[in-house]
Design an enzyme around this catalytic site. Sequence first.
Site, PDB file in Angstrom:
ATOM      1  N   HIS A 107      30.113  41.210  40.678  1.00  0.00           N
ATOM      2  CA  HIS A 107      31.478  40.898  40.248  1.00  0.00           C
ATOM      3  C   HIS A 107      32.382  40.647  41.457  1.00  0.00           C
ATOM      4  CE1 HIS A 107      30.246  42.498  36.297  1.00  0.00           C
ATOM      5  NE2 HIS A 107      31.262  41.800  35.830  1.00  0.00           N
ATOM      6  N   LYS A 128      37.152  44.282  41.231  1.00  0.00           N
ATOM      7  CA  LYS A 128      36.670  45.091  40.112  1.00  0.00           C
ATOM      8  C   LYS A 128      36.431  46.515  40.588  1.00  0.00           C
ATOM      9  CE  LYS A 128      33.476  45.170  36.225  1.00  0.00           C
ATOM     10  NZ  LYS A 128      34.606  45.360  35.302  1.00  0.00           N
ATOM     11  N   GLY A 183      31.201  47.689  32.989  1.00  0.00           N
ATOM     12  CA  GLY A 183      31.070  48.061  31.587  1.00  0.00           C
ATOM     13  C   GLY A 183      29.996  47.257  30.882  1.00  0.00           C
TER      14      GLY A 183
END
Length: 242
Positions: free
Chosen positions: A135, A139, A145
Amino acid sequence: MKIAMIGYGKMGRTIEHLATKQGHEVVLKINADNLDAFTTENLQQADVAIEFSQPDVAYKNIMTCLKAGLPVVSGTTAWLDKFEMVKDWCSNNNGAFFYASNFSVGVNIFFELNKHLAAIMSKHPAYQVRMEEIHHTQKLDAPSGTAVTLAEGILEKIDTLQEYQLQEDNLNTPDNCIPIASKRIGDTPGTHVIQYHSSIDELEIKHTAKGREGFASGAIMAAHWLIGKQGVFGMSDLLQLS
């Protein structure tokens, strides 16, 4: 559809841009700089709230919206220790809440593919599973998640695996544990890889997001679908994947 946007970072701005193009209206935008505007009166100008904020304030944000009588769609991760409290409140007060760790239609198809593959691989113990997620550098939570949802899908299907574990510095993880490597690189929207490897071969499934628009589109779709409903829902309800 009139939207209250709770959290106005990159995802919030993407949602606003796409929602406006679709003919919807963002009537309230809340971030850390204007919390004085986060009132019941202002929230009640909207039909639905879309909440993309930070883990430490997500639960408070969600409850503020629910108590104002507003259905809430949330994509904030790493706050789920309080999820049952939200669920109980909605059950007792006829509230409406929609949560997804990832609103991309493609990712939710990937979730189902992941569980189906895990069920097949449960019959082939020679293969070991590992995961990687990449990511953007802003983040905060690791693993993501989405990675947690994928890992939980594998654990549901393979009895010999008991938990997942963030893999750091290439340290070995126990055989009953799914290692997850988390990388933060540039402005990467999100890549998730699941590998099954043995001494003779390796197979892999992968999802790569090309931008935030897929997440934003799914969140808007969920918000429109949630209006007028009661209960707690997720993407499997919206997309009827299972």
